[in-house]
Design a protein around this motif. Structure first.
Motif, mmCIF file in Angstrom:
data_model
loop_
_atom_site.group_PDB
_atom_site.id
_atom_site.type_symbol
_atom_site.label_atom_id
_atom_site.label_comp_id
_atom_site.label_asym_id
_atom_site.label_seq_id
_atom_site.Cartn_x
_atom_site.Cartn_y
_atom_site.Cartn_z
ATOM 1 N N TRP A 162 0.848 -1.196 0.000
ATOM 2 C CA TRP A 162 0.000 0.000 0.000
ATOM 3 C C TRP A 162 0.882 1.243 0.000
ATOM 4 O O TRP A 162 1.963 1.232 0.607
ATOM 5 N N ASP A 163 0.400 2.292 -0.660
ATOM 6 C CA ASP A 163 1.130 3.566 -0.664
ATOM 7 C C ASP A 163 0.697 4.389 0.556
ATOM 8 O O ASP A 163 -0.465 4.807 0.638
ATOM 9 N N LEU A 164 1.610 4.613 1.469
ATOM 10 C CA LEU A 164 1.271 5.361 2.691
ATOM 11 C C LEU A 164 1.539 6.856 2.549
ATOM 12 O O LEU A 164 1.281 7.623 3.485
ATOM 13 N N SER A 165 2.053 7.296 1.392
ATOM 14 C CA SER A 165 2.464 8.709 1.273
ATOM 15 C C SER A 165 1.320 9.719 1.475
ATOM 16 O O SER A 165 1.591 10.842 1.905
ATOM 17 N N PRO A 166 0.031 9.359 1.223
ATOM 18 C CA PRO A 166 -1.029 10.333 1.550
ATOM 19 C C PRO A 166 -1.207 10.556 3.059
ATOM 20 O O PRO A 166 -2.029 11.387 3.454
ATOM 21 N N TYR A 167 -0.440 9.832 3.869
ATOM 22 C CA TYR A 167 -0.585 9.938 5.333
ATOM 23 C C TYR A 167 0.760 10.340 5.952
ATOM 24 O O TYR A 167 1.447 9.515 6.585
ATOM 25 N N PRO A 168 1.141 11.609 5.793
ATOM 26 C CA PRO A 168 2.484 12.024 6.229
ATOM 27 C C PRO A 168 2.721 11.875 7.732
ATOM 28 O O PRO A 168 3.846 11.566 8.142
ATOM 29 N N ALA A 169 1.677 12.075 8.541
ATOM 30 C CA ALA A 169 1.885 11.932 9.995
ATOM 31 C C ALA A 169 2.224 10.478 10.331
ATOM 32 O O ALA A 169 3.102 10.210 11.163
ATOM 33 N N LEU A 170 1.547 9.539 9.672
ATOM 34 C CA LEU A 170 1.838 8.116 9.920
ATOM 35 C C LEU A 170 3.249 7.768 9.441
ATOM 36 O O LEU A 170 3.987 7.052 10.124
ATOM 37 N N VAL A 171 3.614 8.297 8.267
ATOM 38 C CA VAL A 171 4.939 7.988 7.712
ATOM 39 C C VAL A 171 6.036 8.557 8.618
ATOM 40 O O VAL A 171 7.024 7.869 8.920
ATOM 41 N N ASN A 172 5.848 9.792 9.092
ATOM 42 C CA ASN A 172 6.847 10.399 9.999
ATOM 43 C C ASN A 172 6.924 9.647 11.317
ATOM 44 O O ASN A 172 8.010 9.402 11.848
ATOM 45 N N TRP A 173 5.759 9.288 11.829
ATOM 46 C CA TRP A 173 5.694 8.550 13.103
ATOM 47 C C TRP A 173 6.432 7.205 12.973
ATOM 48 O O TRP A 173 7.175 6.784 13.860
ATOM 49 N N LEU A 174 6.201 6.549 11.825
ATOM 50 C CA LEU A 174 6.863 5.262 11.554
ATOM 51 C C LEU A 174 8.377 5.453 11.551
ATOM 52 O O LEU A 174 9.117 4.667 12.149
ATOM 53 N N GLN A 175 8.811 6.499 10.880
ATOM 54 C CA GLN A 175 10.240 6.801 10.780
ATOM 55 C C GLN A 175 10.828 7.074 12.174
ATOM 56 O O GLN A 175 11.863 6.529 12.532
ATOM 57 N N GLU A 176 10.123 7.901 12.923
ATOM 58 C CA GLU A 176 10.614 8.267 14.263
ATOM 59 C C GLU A 176 10.759 7.036 15.166
ATOM 60 O O GLU A 176 11.650 6.980 16.002
ATOM 61 N N ASN A 177 9.872 6.070 14.988
ATOM 62 C CA ASN A 177 9.899 4.904 15.875
ATOM 63 C C ASN A 177 10.833 3.793 15.412
ATOM 64 O O ASN A 177 10.913 2.750 16.070
ATOM 65 N N GLN A 178 11.551 4.030 14.321
ATOM 66 C CA GLN A 178 12.495 2.999 13.868
ATOM 67 C C GLN A 178 13.578 2.745 14.912
ATOM 68 O O GLN A 178 14.195 1.688 14.926
ATOM 69 N N SER A 179 13.794 3.727 15.783
ATOM 70 C CA SER A 179 14.827 3.545 16.810
ATOM 71 C C SER A 179 14.215 3.151 18.166
ATOM 72 O O SER A 179 14.921 3.117 19.172
ATOM 73 N N SER A 180 12.923 2.862 18.190
ATOM 74 C CA SER A 180 12.291 2.490 19.468
ATOM 75 C C SER A 180 12.726 1.089 19.906
ATOM 76 O O SER A 180 13.200 0.283 19.090
ATOM 77 N N LYS A 181 12.486 0.822 21.182
ATOM 78 C CA LYS A 181 12.945 -0.443 21.786
ATOM 79 C C LYS A 181 12.390 -1.676 21.055
ATOM 80 O O LYS A 181 11.177 -1.747 20.818
ATOM 81 N N GLY A 182 13.268 -2.586 20.720
ATOM 82 C CA GLY A 182 12.858 -3.863 20.146
ATOM 83 C C GLY A 182 12.669 -3.863 18.635
ATOM 84 O O GLY A 182 12.465 -4.926 18.031
ATOM 85 N N VAL A 183 12.732 -2.693 18.009
ATOM 86 C CA VAL A 183 12.436 -2.608 16.571
ATOM 87 C C VAL A 183 13.553 -3.202 15.723
ATOM 88 O O VAL A 183 13.316 -4.074 14.881
ATOM 89 N N ALA A 184 14.773 -2.732 15.935
ATOM 90 C CA ALA A 184 15.879 -3.139 15.038
ATOM 91 C C ALA A 184 16.070 -4.658 15.042
ATOM 92 O O ALA A 184 16.176 -5.277 13.974
ATOM 93 N N GLU A 185 16.079 -5.265 16.231
ATOM 94 C CA GLU A 185 16.369 -6.712 16.307
ATOM 95 C C GLU A 185 15.215 -7.600 15.822
ATOM 96 O O GLU A 185 15.384 -8.811 15.697
ATOM 97 N N THR A 186 14.043 -7.000 15.547
ATOM 98 C CA THR A 186 12.912 -7.798 15.051
ATOM 99 C C THR A 186 12.563 -7.446 13.600
ATOM 100 O O THR A 186 11.518 -7.860 13.103
ATOM 101 N N ASP A 187 13.425 -6.696 12.948
ATOM 102 C CA ASP A 187 13.161 -6.256 11.576
ATOM 103 C C ASP A 187 13.031 -7.475 10.650
ATOM 104 O O ASP A 187 13.979 -8.269 10.545
ATOM 105 N N PRO A 188 11.880 -7.645 9.975
ATOM 106 C CA PRO A 188 11.708 -8.824 9.123
ATOM 107 C C PRO A 188 12.614 -8.826 7.892
ATOM 108 O O PRO A 188 12.749 -9.856 7.221
ATOM 109 N N ARG A 189 13.265 -7.691 7.621
ATOM 110 C CA ARG A 189 14.156 -7.631 6.447
ATOM 111 C C ARG A 189 15.466 -8.350 6.749
ATOM 112 O O ARG A 189 16.306 -8.480 5.865
ATOM 113 N N GLY A 190 15.666 -8.751 8.014
ATOM 114 C CA GLY A 190 16.830 -9.565 8.287
ATOM 115 C C GLY A 190 17.807 -9.061 9.264
ATOM 116 O O GLY A 190 17.883 -8.354 10.058
#
Ligand SMILES: N[C@@H](CCC(=O)N[C@@H](CS)C(=O)NCC(=O)O)C(=O)O
Length: 190
Positions: A162-190
């Motif tokens: 899905w294209d999330l670009s029409p939802y800038p607050a969600l996209v920014n929020w997602l970006q900001e939380n990339q460094s939140s606890k538990g995110v990096a070590e559970t990244d499905p990209r590997g």
């Protein structure tokens, strides 16, 4: 405590993130492989992940697992407003899964069919509501609700459904939380 689930599952990832830093074992499996499916079926006849096993107690369904962990870890009880928000997040996640599985089953999801229209309508209604919630600061704490929203949005980008670009607050929020606890070590990209 053991958490059974697939590595890319956004529902499973919720609990891997929630439990990050706590004592638990993650048992990865392939929910579409016959052998793993047979093992999963012994714990959950509905054959879905996540499942947690805590001593003799088996618990499945994310909503119920969360209730179990709420009690066990003394997490705050959700208000009805938060319960509704969680229902929207779950509905969004389920609709995306229907679309992805339909595509993987060889169906053209751009066809004018009731099942696809229902999923698209739901997604197109829920995303603006969540965009507003993020703008209103309703998902400012890194709790189960925020984790659940994060895992669906990150999965949407990972699976490119899905294209999330029409939802800038969600996209920014997602970006900001990339460094939140538990995110990096559970990244499905590997
Ligand atoms: N309502 C369930 C949904 C869980 C779910 O959809 N799990 C998927 C993986 S993301 C699954 O196990 N799919 C296998 C199947 O449907 O057979 C929950 O909240 O736990």
């Amino acid at each position: 405590m053991k958490l059974i689930g697939t590595q890319p599952s956004p529902y499973v990832r919720r609990f891997r993130i929630l439990l990050a830093g706590s004592e638990f074992e993650f048992q990865p499996m392939d929910v579409y492989a016959d052998e793993d499916r047979a093992i999963l079926e012994q714990q959950n006849p509905a054959n879905r992940v996540p499942v947690i096993i805590d001593g003799e107690q088996v618990v499945y369904e994310s909503r119920v697992i969360f209730r179990y962990l709420q009690q066990k870890l003394d997490l705050p009880v959700l208000s009805w407003e938060q319960e509704n928000r969680l229902s929207l997040i779950d509905a969004l996640q389920d609709s995306y899964i229907v679309l992805l599985l339909s595509k993987r089953s060889g169906f053209d999801v751009s066809q004018d069919k009731l099942i696809y229209k229902l999923q698209n309508d739901r997604i197109n209604n829920v995303l603006p509501a969540l965009e507003q919630d993020v703008k209103d600061g309703k998902l400012a704490d890194w709790d189960y609700l925020a984790i659940s929203l994060f895992t669906v949005l990150d999965w949407v980008q990972f699976r490119d459904v899905w294209d999330l670009s029409p939802y800038p607050a969600l996209v920014n929020w997602l970006q900001e939380n990339q460094s939140s606890k538990g995110v990096a070590e559970t990244d499905p990209r590997g």
